[in-house]
Structure formats: structure tokens, C-alpha cells
Design a protein around this motif. Structure first.
Motif, PDB file in Angstrom:
ATOM      1  N   ARG A  85      28.254   6.560 -23.057  1.00  5.94           N
ATOM      2  CA  ARG A  85      27.305   7.262 -23.922  1.00  5.94           C
ATOM      3  C   ARG A  85      26.293   8.080 -23.133  1.00  5.94           C
ATOM      4  O   ARG A  85      25.759   9.076 -23.624  1.00  5.94           O
ATOM      5  N   SER A  88      27.334  11.756 -22.774  1.00  7.27           N
ATOM      6  CA  SER A  88      27.498  12.599 -23.958  1.00  7.27           C
ATOM      7  C   SER A  88      26.259  13.450 -24.175  1.00  7.27           C
ATOM      8  O   SER A  88      25.143  12.926 -24.285  1.00  7.27           O
ATOM      9  N   GLY A  90      26.117  15.677 -26.727  1.00 10.11           N
ATOM     10  CA  GLY A  90      26.118  16.128 -28.112  1.00 10.11           C
ATOM     11  C   GLY A  90      27.149  17.181 -28.430  1.00 10.11           C
ATOM     12  O   GLY A  90      27.347  17.512 -29.597  1.00 10.11           O
ATOM     13  N   ILE A  92      31.044  18.679 -28.767  1.00 14.32           N
ATOM     14  CA  ILE A  92      32.294  18.072 -29.223  1.00 14.32           C
ATOM     15  C   ILE A  92      33.090  17.510 -28.048  1.00 14.32           C
ATOM     16  O   ILE A  92      33.576  16.377 -28.083  1.00 14.32           O
ATOM     17  N   SER A  94      32.119  16.576 -25.046  1.00 18.58           N
ATOM     18  CA  SER A  94      31.500  15.414 -24.409  1.00 18.58           C
ATOM     19  C   SER A  94      31.633  14.171 -25.289  1.00 18.58           C
ATOM     20  O   SER A  94      31.775  13.055 -24.780  1.00 18.58           O
ATOM     21  N   MET A  95      31.600  14.345 -26.610  1.00 19.11           N
ATOM     22  CA  MET A  95      31.793  13.218 -27.519  1.00 19.11           C
ATOM     23  C   MET A  95      33.212  12.663 -27.380  1.00 19.11           C
ATOM     24  O   MET A  95      33.417  11.447 -27.318  1.00 19.11           O
ATOM     25  N   ALA A  98      33.514  10.852 -24.026  1.00 19.26           N
ATOM     26  CA  ALA A  98      32.835   9.557 -24.048  1.00 19.26           C
ATOM     27  C   ALA A  98      33.643   8.518 -24.820  1.00 19.26           C
ATOM     28  O   ALA A  98      33.770   7.360 -24.387  1.00 19.26           O
ATOM     29  N   LEU A  99      34.221   8.907 -25.952  1.00 15.56           N
ATOM     30  CA  LEU A  99      35.034   7.979 -26.739  1.00 15.56           C
ATOM     31  C   LEU A  99      36.314   7.604 -26.005  1.00 15.56           C
ATOM     32  O   LEU A  99      36.758   6.451 -26.059  1.00 15.56           O
ATOM     33  N   VAL A 150      31.691   5.889 -32.760  1.00 15.92           N
ATOM     34  CA  VAL A 150      31.561   7.333 -32.980  1.00 15.92           C
ATOM     35  C   VAL A 150      30.100   7.682 -33.240  1.00 15.92           C
ATOM     36  O   VAL A 150      29.567   8.662 -32.704  1.00 15.92           O
ATOM     37  N   GLU A 151      29.432   6.873 -34.057  1.00 13.79           N
ATOM     38  CA  GLU A 151      28.023   7.138 -34.398  1.00 13.79           C
ATOM     39  C   GLU A 151      27.114   7.061 -33.172  1.00 13.79           C
ATOM     40  O   GLU A 151      26.040   7.669 -33.166  1.00 13.79           O
ATOM     41  N   VAL A 153      27.847   8.237 -30.160  1.00 20.78           N
ATOM     42  CA  VAL A 153      27.986   9.377 -29.242  1.00 20.78           C
ATOM     43  C   VAL A 153      27.584  10.705 -29.880  1.00 20.78           C
ATOM     44  O   VAL A 153      27.509  11.721 -29.203  1.00 20.78           O
ATOM     45  N   ILE A 154      27.315  10.718 -31.189  1.00 14.88           N
ATOM     46  CA  ILE A 154      26.905  11.965 -31.835  1.00 14.88           C
ATOM     47  C   ILE A 154      25.395  12.127 -31.719  1.00 14.88           C
ATOM     48  O   ILE A 154      24.672  11.150 -31.517  1.00 14.88           O
TER      49      ILE A 154
END
Length: 211
Positions: A85, A88, A90, A92, A94-95, A98-99, A150-151, A153-154
Motif C-alpha cells: 500500500r 500506491s 492513487g 490505476i 499503481s493500484m 499494489a494488489l 481494494v479499498e 489501495v484507492i
């Protein structure tokens, strides 16, 4: 190691495993092997992917990531997620990165788009159009728990509008003719081919992860 110990003896002593000195060295060899195995395990358990139980707890606590009721497998994901995290920013890409690092899967197994781009028109929201179902099944992570990651890393002002958890399994398009596919139909005897089923949300039934 036993043979090496015996070879260190002078030639005047019988270098035989069945001799009295050989039997003594056998006991020493077993103890040294046990110590060596323990040291190897300790070295391996420094790694998140191999640590278990209390050793894994210690790694997580160093990162202020606590286990809660998670299994070792899910706890490893939580620890990797805590580290991932931080990379990331913010965007797309990088998200997704990270996932992928969190779930230990290839970034191509994940697809995230802006809600506007998906034609849903919800501002400050993202849509997960493709989720790594094989990785989730292997870990034992539920759909709701995946959404928790998911929540994380956004960006703080964004939300998750929708997550597509469709599998690849399908029947033949012709009811009277078989069709063959490496990625969509039934598995072979070795379960190395075939499609996989999707997942469904079951709100309120999952253990919330402390992330």
C-alpha cells in the motif's frame, strides 16, 4: 555428515558405522542434523511467504499489522498488503501493482477502470473489471475480503463501485456438439485445464480483516 566425522579419525581407529565409536558418532550426527534443520527453518521463517504461527505474528507486529482471526495464508496477504500500500499513489497502474504484490499474482490478472470509463457515471469511483479469482481461491480469501484490500489501495476520497467476479467456466454453445477449450470447460483428470467458477458477495457473513 556421519562419514565425514568418521573420516576425521586416525587410521588406528575402526572407521565403521557399526563400531562403538561409529554408534557414538551416529548420535552426534543426529543432533547436529536436528540443529542444522532448526537453523534452516529459522532462516526461512524470516520470510513472509514461509513464516508460520508466532514467527509470522512477529513479522506482522513489526509492521503494525495484526492478525485478528486470519489464517496464516490470509495473514501473509495482509502483511504483503501493508507493504504494498505504501507504493500506491492513487493511479490505476499503481493500484493494480499494489494488489498484485499483495495477492502474489501477475498484474495482468487484475483490471481496474474509472467508473466513468466503464460507462457507469459514478464520480470518484473505480470498477474492478477483472479479479484474480485463482489467487483468491488459493489463498481462501472471500469476495468481501478482497474488496477490503481494494479499498485500501484507492485514494481516500474514492470508492469501489463494482467488482466483477465472473469465472471462465462455460458449457458448449451447441447443446448437441462438444466444444474443447483449455480455459473454459470442465477440467481434465489432472485438473491442469478447464475453467473456474466466479464468486458472489455474501455481505455481513465474513470475518472483517483488521487492515
Amino acid at each position: 555428515m556421519l562419514k565425514d566425522l568418521l573420516n576425521m579419525l586416525v587410521d588406528a581407529i575402526t572407521k565403521n558405522e557399526d563400531s562403538n565409536i561409529g554408534k557414538l558418532f551416529t548420535i552426534v550426527d543426529e543432533q547436529l542434523t536436528d540443529i542444522d534443520n532448526t537453523l534452516n527453518t529459522m532462516e526461512e521463517w524470516i520470510q513472509v511467504d514461509k513464516a508460520q504461527g508466532k514467527a509470522l505474528d512477529d513479522i506482522g507486529e513489526d509492521l503494525n499489522q495484526y492478525r485478528g482471526k486470519a489464517t496464516d495464508e490470509i495473514y501473509r496477504v495482509m502483511i504483503r498488503g501493508k507493504i504494498a500500500r505504501s507504493i500506491s499513489d492513487g493511479t490505476i497502474n499503481s493500484m493494480i501493482d499494489a494488489l498484485a504484490k499483495t495477492l502474489n499474482c501477475d498484474p495482468t490478472e487484475i483490471k481496474i477502470v474509472n467508473s466513468i470509463e466503464a460507462g457507469e457515471g459514478e464520480p470518484n469511483a473505480i470498477v474492478v473489471k477483472k479479479a484474480p479469482l485463482k489467487a483468491l481461491n488459493k489463498i481462501g480469501l472471500s469476495a468481501n475480503q478482497f474488496v477490503q484490500f481494494v479499498e485500501q489501495v484507492i485514494p481516500g476520497d474514492a470508492s469501489v463501485a463494482r467488482v466483477n467476479l465472473e469465472g471462465t467456466f462455460s458449457f458448449s454453445s451447441n447443446p448437441t456438439q462438444p466444444e474443447y477449450s483449455q480455459s473454459e470447460g470442465f477440467s481434465d483428470m489432472n485438473q491442469t485445464t478447464g475453467g473456474y467458477l466466479g464468486a458472489a458477495f455474501e455481505g455481513g457473513k465474513d470475518v472483517q480483516l483488521p487492515i
